[in-house]
Design an enzyme around this catalytic site. Sequence first.
Site, mmCIF file in Angstrom:
data_model
loop_
_atom_site.group_PDB
_atom_site.id
_atom_site.type_symbol
_atom_site.label_atom_id
_atom_site.label_comp_id
_atom_site.label_asym_id
_atom_site.label_seq_id
_atom_site.Cartn_x
_atom_site.Cartn_y
_atom_site.Cartn_z
ATOM 1 N N GLY A 137 0.796 -1.231 0.000
ATOM 2 C CA GLY A 137 0.000 0.000 0.000
ATOM 3 C C GLY A 137 0.822 1.269 0.000
ATOM 4 N N GLY A 170 -10.388 -4.527 -7.257
ATOM 5 C CA GLY A 170 -11.476 -5.292 -6.656
ATOM 6 C C GLY A 170 -12.750 -4.466 -6.611
ATOM 7 N N ILE A 206 3.369 15.488 6.575
ATOM 8 C CA ILE A 206 4.070 15.288 5.295
ATOM 9 C C ILE A 206 4.898 16.519 4.954
ATOM 10 C CG2 ILE A 206 3.750 15.071 2.778
ATOM 11 C CD1 ILE A 206 1.496 13.130 3.325
ATOM 12 N N LEU A 247 6.239 18.793 6.829
ATOM 13 C CA LEU A 247 7.426 19.010 7.661
ATOM 14 C C LEU A 247 8.469 17.901 7.462
ATOM 15 C CD1 LEU A 247 5.793 20.441 10.908
ATOM 16 C CD2 LEU A 247 6.567 21.638 8.847
ATOM 17 N N GLY A 267 -3.380 17.206 3.519
ATOM 18 C CA GLY A 267 -4.169 16.117 4.079
ATOM 19 C C GLY A 267 -4.438 15.047 3.029
ATOM 20 N N ALA A 312 -0.260 4.219 9.820
ATOM 21 C CA ALA A 312 -0.057 2.822 9.460
ATOM 22 C C ALA A 312 -0.344 1.890 10.644
ATOM 23 C CB ALA A 312 1.379 2.631 8.977
ATOM 24 N N HIS A 313 0.136 2.280 11.838
ATOM 25 C CA HIS A 313 -0.034 1.367 12.979
ATOM 26 C C HIS A 313 -1.477 1.309 13.448
ATOM 27 C CE1 HIS A 313 1.737 5.253 14.006
ATOM 28 N NE2 HIS A 313 0.989 5.259 15.090
ATOM 29 N N HIS A 368 21.521 4.302 32.621
ATOM 30 C CA HIS A 368 22.268 5.552 32.471
ATOM 31 C C HIS A 368 23.517 5.288 31.638
ATOM 32 C CE1 HIS A 368 24.010 9.423 33.448
ATOM 33 N NE2 HIS A 368 25.143 8.807 33.756
HETATM 34 P P1 FAD Z 1 -3.019 2.069 2.133
HETATM 35 O O1 FAD Z 1 -1.673 1.873 2.677
HETATM 36 O O2 FAD Z 1 -3.327 3.335 1.449
HETATM 37 O O3 FAD Z 1 -3.265 0.854 1.137
HETATM 38 C C1 FAD Z 1 -4.393 0.755 0.335
HETATM 39 C C2 FAD Z 1 -4.124 -0.258 -0.757
HETATM 40 O O4 FAD Z 1 -5.360 -0.582 -1.380
HETATM 41 C C3 FAD Z 1 -3.198 0.246 -1.865
HETATM 42 O O5 FAD Z 1 -2.196 -0.701 -2.105
HETATM 43 C C4 FAD Z 1 -4.121 0.377 -3.081
HETATM 44 O O6 FAD Z 1 -3.480 0.111 -4.315
HETATM 45 C C5 FAD Z 1 -5.147 -0.707 -2.791
HETATM 46 N N1 FAD Z 1 -6.452 -0.512 -3.431
HETATM 47 C C6 FAD Z 1 -7.251 0.582 -3.372
HETATM 48 N N2 FAD Z 1 -8.418 0.352 -4.025
HETATM 49 C C7 FAD Z 1 -8.341 -0.917 -4.487
HETATM 50 C C8 FAD Z 1 -9.235 -1.742 -5.234
HETATM 51 N N3 FAD Z 1 -10.464 -1.335 -5.568
HETATM 52 N N4 FAD Z 1 -8.818 -2.988 -5.554
HETATM 53 C C9 FAD Z 1 -7.583 -3.426 -5.190
HETATM 54 N N5 FAD Z 1 -6.712 -2.706 -4.479
HETATM 55 C C10 FAD Z 1 -7.099 -1.464 -4.127
HETATM 56 N N6 FAD Z 1 1.882 6.565 8.703
HETATM 57 C C11 FAD Z 1 2.584 6.236 9.797
HETATM 58 O O7 FAD Z 1 2.020 5.642 10.721
HETATM 59 N N7 FAD Z 1 3.912 6.534 9.906
HETATM 60 C C12 FAD Z 1 4.578 7.172 8.932
HETATM 61 O O8 FAD Z 1 5.778 7.418 9.062
HETATM 62 C C13 FAD Z 1 3.872 7.553 7.773
HETATM 63 N N8 FAD Z 1 4.501 8.193 6.779
HETATM 64 C C14 FAD Z 1 3.804 8.523 5.660
HETATM 65 C C15 FAD Z 1 4.470 9.223 4.667
HETATM 66 C C16 FAD Z 1 3.806 9.583 3.522
HETATM 67 C C17 FAD Z 1 4.543 10.328 2.442
HETATM 68 C C18 FAD Z 1 2.433 9.223 3.348
HETATM 69 C C19 FAD Z 1 1.704 9.575 2.083
HETATM 70 C C20 FAD Z 1 1.760 8.545 4.344
HETATM 71 C C21 FAD Z 1 2.435 8.192 5.511
HETATM 72 N N9 FAD Z 1 1.804 7.533 6.560
HETATM 73 C C22 FAD Z 1 2.500 7.219 7.686
HETATM 74 C C23 FAD Z 1 0.384 7.157 6.486
HETATM 75 C C24 FAD Z 1 0.243 5.660 6.112
HETATM 76 O O9 FAD Z 1 0.906 5.435 4.888
HETATM 77 C C25 FAD Z 1 -1.219 5.275 6.008
HETATM 78 O O10 FAD Z 1 -1.880 5.607 7.203
HETATM 79 C C26 FAD Z 1 -1.370 3.781 5.764
HETATM 80 O O11 FAD Z 1 -0.691 3.381 4.599
HETATM 81 C C27 FAD Z 1 -2.836 3.397 5.652
HETATM 82 O O12 FAD Z 1 -2.920 2.033 5.450
HETATM 83 P P2 FAD Z 1 -4.171 1.359 4.740
HETATM 84 O O13 FAD Z 1 -3.914 -0.115 4.779
HETATM 85 O O14 FAD Z 1 -5.427 1.855 5.317
HETATM 86 O O15 FAD Z 1 -4.157 1.879 3.216
HETATM 87 P P1 NAI Z 2 -2.000 16.757 7.783
HETATM 88 O O1 NAI Z 2 -3.450 16.655 8.062
HETATM 89 O O2 NAI Z 2 -1.025 16.236 8.735
HETATM 90 O O3 NAI Z 2 -1.608 18.281 7.533
HETATM 91 C C1 NAI Z 2 -2.209 19.062 6.542
HETATM 92 C C2 NAI Z 2 -1.945 20.510 6.877
HETATM 93 O O4 NAI Z 2 -2.376 21.298 5.784
HETATM 94 C C3 NAI Z 2 -2.720 21.006 8.101
HETATM 95 O O5 NAI Z 2 -1.849 21.719 8.923
HETATM 96 C C4 NAI Z 2 -3.816 21.876 7.517
HETATM 97 O O6 NAI Z 2 -4.209 22.915 8.372
HETATM 98 C C5 NAI Z 2 -3.115 22.412 6.280
HETATM 99 N N1 NAI Z 2 -3.995 22.850 5.208
HETATM 100 C C6 NAI Z 2 -5.166 22.312 4.805
HETATM 101 N N2 NAI Z 2 -5.658 22.991 3.748
HETATM 102 C C7 NAI Z 2 -4.765 23.969 3.474
HETATM 103 C C8 NAI Z 2 -4.694 24.976 2.486
HETATM 104 N N3 NAI Z 2 -5.631 25.107 1.553
HETATM 105 N N4 NAI Z 2 -3.622 25.808 2.494
HETATM 106 C C9 NAI Z 2 -2.641 25.684 3.437
HETATM 107 N N5 NAI Z 2 -2.675 24.751 4.393
HETATM 108 C C10 NAI Z 2 -3.707 23.889 4.404
HETATM 109 O O7 NAI Z 2 -1.853 16.076 6.341
HETATM 110 P P2 NAI Z 2 -0.572 15.628 5.532
HETATM 111 O O8 NAI Z 2 0.651 16.262 6.072
HETATM 112 O O9 NAI Z 2 -0.933 15.815 4.099
HETATM 113 O O10 NAI Z 2 -0.519 14.080 5.844
HETATM 114 C C11 NAI Z 2 -1.638 13.232 5.523
HETATM 115 C C12 NAI Z 2 -1.749 12.119 6.488
HETATM 116 O O11 NAI Z 2 -0.668 11.217 6.354
HETATM 117 C C13 NAI Z 2 -1.782 12.609 7.910
HETATM 118 O O12 NAI Z 2 -3.045 12.335 8.442
HETATM 119 C C14 NAI Z 2 -0.737 11.846 8.628
HETATM 120 O O13 NAI Z 2 -1.262 11.218 9.746
HETATM 121 C C15 NAI Z 2 -0.242 10.803 7.635
HETATM 122 N N6 NAI Z 2 1.220 10.823 7.705
HETATM 123 C C16 NAI Z 2 1.817 10.385 8.848
HETATM 124 C C17 NAI Z 2 3.168 10.453 9.001
HETATM 125 C C18 NAI Z 2 3.771 10.009 10.275
HETATM 126 O O14 NAI Z 2 3.086 9.369 11.051
HETATM 127 N N7 NAI Z 2 5.029 10.289 10.531
HETATM 128 C C19 NAI Z 2 4.043 10.973 7.953
HETATM 129 C C20 NAI Z 2 3.308 11.446 6.804
HETATM 130 C C21 NAI Z 2 1.956 11.339 6.699
#
Ligand code: FAD
Ligand code: NAI
Length: 468
Positions: free
Chosen positions: A41, A116, A186, A188, A274, A323-324, A447
């Site tokens: 994913g 799917g 994302i 930051l 977001g 993810a978790h 420590h």
């Molecule tokens: P996803 O991981 O989005 O997986 C969905 C899957 O479903 C995909 O493989 C897609 O191809 C498949 N799919 C969709 N529709 C269909 C269909 N109809 N048929 C078949 N397959 C389909 N979270 C953290 O906890 N820690 C992080 O450090 C972190 N870093 C991130 C960094 C970035 C840049 C981004 C974008 C996200 C990050 N996240 C992080 C968020 C995390 O990736 C998501 O919360 C997590 O992947 C969600 O898992 P999920 O299983 O719900 O869906």
């Molecule tokens: P986010 O929800 O964390 O931050 C989006 C930011 O954009 C907010 O501060 C919001 O106020 C601002 N915003 C919204 N509309 C705007 C606009 N029109 N102009 C300017 N600012 C605007 O979403 P982000 O960073 O895109 O990440 C998406 C998701 O992925 C998050 O929910 C996060 O939990 C997950 N993620 C988790 C990570 C981690 O756990 N380390 C790393 C990266 C993503």
Amino acid sequence: MADTFDLTVIGTGPGGYVCAVRAAQLGMKVAVVEKWPTFGGTCLNIGCIPSKALLHVSELFEEARHSFPQLGIEVDAPRINLEAMMAHKDDVVASNTSGIEYLFKKNKITAFYGTGTIAAAGKVTVTAEDGTVSEITTKNIVIATGSVPANLPGIEIDEEKIVTSTGALELDKVPGHLLVIGAGVIGLELGSVWARLGAKVTVVEFLDRILPGMDGEVAKQFQRMLSKQGFEFKLGTKVTGIEKSDQGLIAQIEPAQGGEAASIEVDVALVAIGRVPYTEGLGLDGVGVELDKRGRVVTDGHYKTNVDGIYAIGDVIAGPMLAHKAEDEGIAIAEILAGQAGHVNYGVIPGVVYTSPEVASVGKSEDELKAEGVDYKAAKFPFTANGRAKAMLATDGFVKILADKATDRVLGCHIVGRGAGEMIHEAAVLMEFGGSAEDLARTCHAHPTMSEAVREAALGLGDGSIHI
Ligand code: FAD
Ligand code: NAI
């Protein structure tokens, strides 16, 4: 004849693949459906894993440039080889995604490649890229289709100059000036990657603070640290349009509440405002699965949708998009379908921002406790008073613990500092057991470790920290 399964999971992100593995371990015959060429994913392919690979490399690069001289290490000025850095990231992704393939084989999970669609409860059709259609008959279906980046109206993503996180993980050169729209996780994290590699980073955020949802004091202090690293913040500001020019991009910005407009010239713009749930192609309309106003699949406390036999977990339902969180829901629904008492404690889901320093939190923020009228006490301990932090030049940050004033039960923990994402788990375990600040304060900590700061903050909620 169609295959028959106990469970079919649509999507193989951390929600879907973990659910499939646990269900197979609990004795179910499981199928997964994935439309991407690799499993894992968003998280493994274009999210958590590749971003952490780039964060690691860029952090070491920054260390080598800025800390080595003070530590007495003399090297020629390091240079970044972007191609090699990206190759490292791609290797890490490939190793992780093929790991899921191995887990599916090990657990005798049948994989279907394609999109799917739920034809009816108990029936999933899979349309492969070449148009071939197969049909799965299944007792239960779990939707784990995740989320995709939210769009900014009027701004067209090309994933080269105007990018989402996906394009920002693939840039072929360090931008001179990177505009980050959205001061969330994302923005930051990926802003940090490119800032460390030499980009000037300007962050435009609609609200008057960064990292909404995180503890306000933490966010304020962390913003100062990022500013010292060269980040420029334009809070309470919105981007109203981006024009492409020969030199790069011209972004129009104006105060969020309206006012005088201005423009900034940048090379690349990252839209990180977001993510939104992804249900396209699933055929939910046809089977009548209910969505809420934000497009999330509506589930009850046991992940069941309004249609019998159809469940949903992860980013596609309500709750933090982590993810978790998705993984834990995957385990919970597998256990529920196996007749066990699957459960997720939403009060104890850590959140980590993998910047430098890291920001980690679990439980309630001070703002939330105030809003809820809880009688709480707070104590903070700075890393400037921690011996190990001094030895590592990692004195930026602090640990803050919040506990109930009457019972001493820990309600929240917030850490800014190197390794915060690892340290936060001692607070998470404590909170799962309903522990008190005194329990933490009386636990012997090795420590010299950064974790001693966590204990010191807990001591501060009792008779006092020793080292401040
Ligand atoms: P996803 O991981 O989005 O997986 C969905 C899957 O479903 C995909 O493989 C897609 O191809 C498949 N799919 C969709 N529709 C269909 C269909 N109809 N048929 C078949 N397959 C389909 N979270 C953290 O906890 N820690 C992080 O450090 C972190 N870093 C991130 C960094 C970035 C840049 C981004 C974008 C996200 C990050 N996240 C992080 C968020 C995390 O990736 C998501 O919360 C997590 O992947 C969600 O898992 P999920 O299983 O719900 O869906
Ligand atoms: P986010 O929800 O964390 O931050 C989006 C930011 O954009 C907010 O501060 C919001 O106020 C601002 N915003 C919204 N509309 C705007 C606009 N029109 N102009 C300017 N600012 C605007 O979403 P982000 O960073 O895109 O990440 C998406 C998701 O992925 C998050 O929910 C996060 O939990 C997950 N993620 C988790 C990570 C981690 O756990 N380390 C790393 C990266 C993503």
